[in-house]
Design a protein around this motif. Sequence first.
Motif, short mmCIF file in Angstrom:
data_model
loop_
_atom_site.label_atom_id
_atom_site.label_comp_id
_atom_site.label_asym_id
_atom_site.label_seq_id
_atom_site.Cartn_x
_atom_site.Cartn_y
_atom_site.Cartn_z
N ILE A 158 0.84 -1.20 0.00
CA ILE A 158 0.00 0.00 0.00
C ILE A 158 0.87 1.25 0.00
CG2 ILE A 158 -1.73 1.30 1.27
CD1 ILE A 158 -2.69 -1.39 2.45
N CYS A 159 1.87 1.29 0.88
CA CYS A 159 2.76 2.45 0.96
C CYS A 159 3.56 2.62 -0.33
CB CYS A 159 3.71 2.31 2.15
SG CYS A 159 2.91 2.50 3.76
N ALA A 160 4.04 1.52 -0.90
CA ALA A 160 4.81 1.60 -2.14
C ALA A 160 3.97 2.16 -3.27
CB ALA A 160 5.36 0.22 -2.51
N ALA A 161 2.69 1.75 -3.35
CA ALA A 161 1.80 2.28 -4.38
C ALA A 161 1.56 3.77 -4.16
CB ALA A 161 0.48 1.52 -4.37
N GLY A 162 1.39 4.16 -2.90
CA GLY A 162 1.20 5.57 -2.60
C GLY A 162 2.42 6.40 -2.92
#
Length: 315
Positions: free
Chosen positions: A177-181
Amino acid sequence: MAGGAVIRELREEDAAGVARLELALTPDQVLTPELVWQRASRTIEREQVRTWVAELDGEVIAFAHASFEWSVPTAGKGRFWIGVLPESRGRGIGGELYALVSEYLRSRGAWRQRTWVDADPAGTRFVESRGFEVGATDRVSELRLAGAELPERRVSESVRVVPLREARDRELDLFAICAAGELDMPGDEPETELSLEDWRQDDYGSPALSDEGSFVALDGDRAVSLAFLTVDPERKVANNQMTATLPEHRRRGLALAVKLEAARWAAANGFERIVTENDATNAGMLAINEQLGYRYLYDQVGWVLEWERPAGERR
């Protein structure tokens, strides 16, 4: 020596003094001695972190750190920050620290330096006089929790919002999730990828990250959105470290839902305000902030200085 002060490498016992200095200059953040030392002692090789303090009569009156960008696909992009207490300015301390920073970064192959200034006219003059140009701008905002009229949470029945402590075993899902953000984050860099090592040290491993005040949205059994909240209970200040949603689950109100739960938790646990920084072009997150009642404080302005870029190097 500069202005009677001794400039030397940062030591662990300096961390409390550095935290006091940074908070005196930029109070709208979460910063503790533990966070200062964690940042200074990071072990990610490509960052090549270096830190200095200026000490006068046993007190830290200035601080500087330099490193290399940690999430960009090209080498040679240095970054730094220098802070000098207002009463100690005008003695050449900032200039001497900048000379150390610049020499260090260039000796390691930097062709660019980047820094940022938080509503400090003297800091702006300092970088302008050295040829820096304006880069990306972040909007710093706060949510005052006393009397805040927070909206009701509206998500589909398939979604559960749980504290981070109930989702700690989903590390790789949360990282995704953080990497996509991070990949979609507006700014002055090309699209980049966050590494698991970086994230574990900088975000997930932060000593200020709250397991109770951070929240994760689960759609069925899958983590799809999160709001990480870092906290300083002593100062009653919290910070929205990261809010992100998987691309295929966006526009469902999930980012608003998890950020709302973090605000409700902070208000119920005696915090006075939550501060956040968002790229000035991040319309989606700025709209969420407005719905929650955040108010604008000031612009955190990025400044960039480039020398001759190696052939084929991307900006």
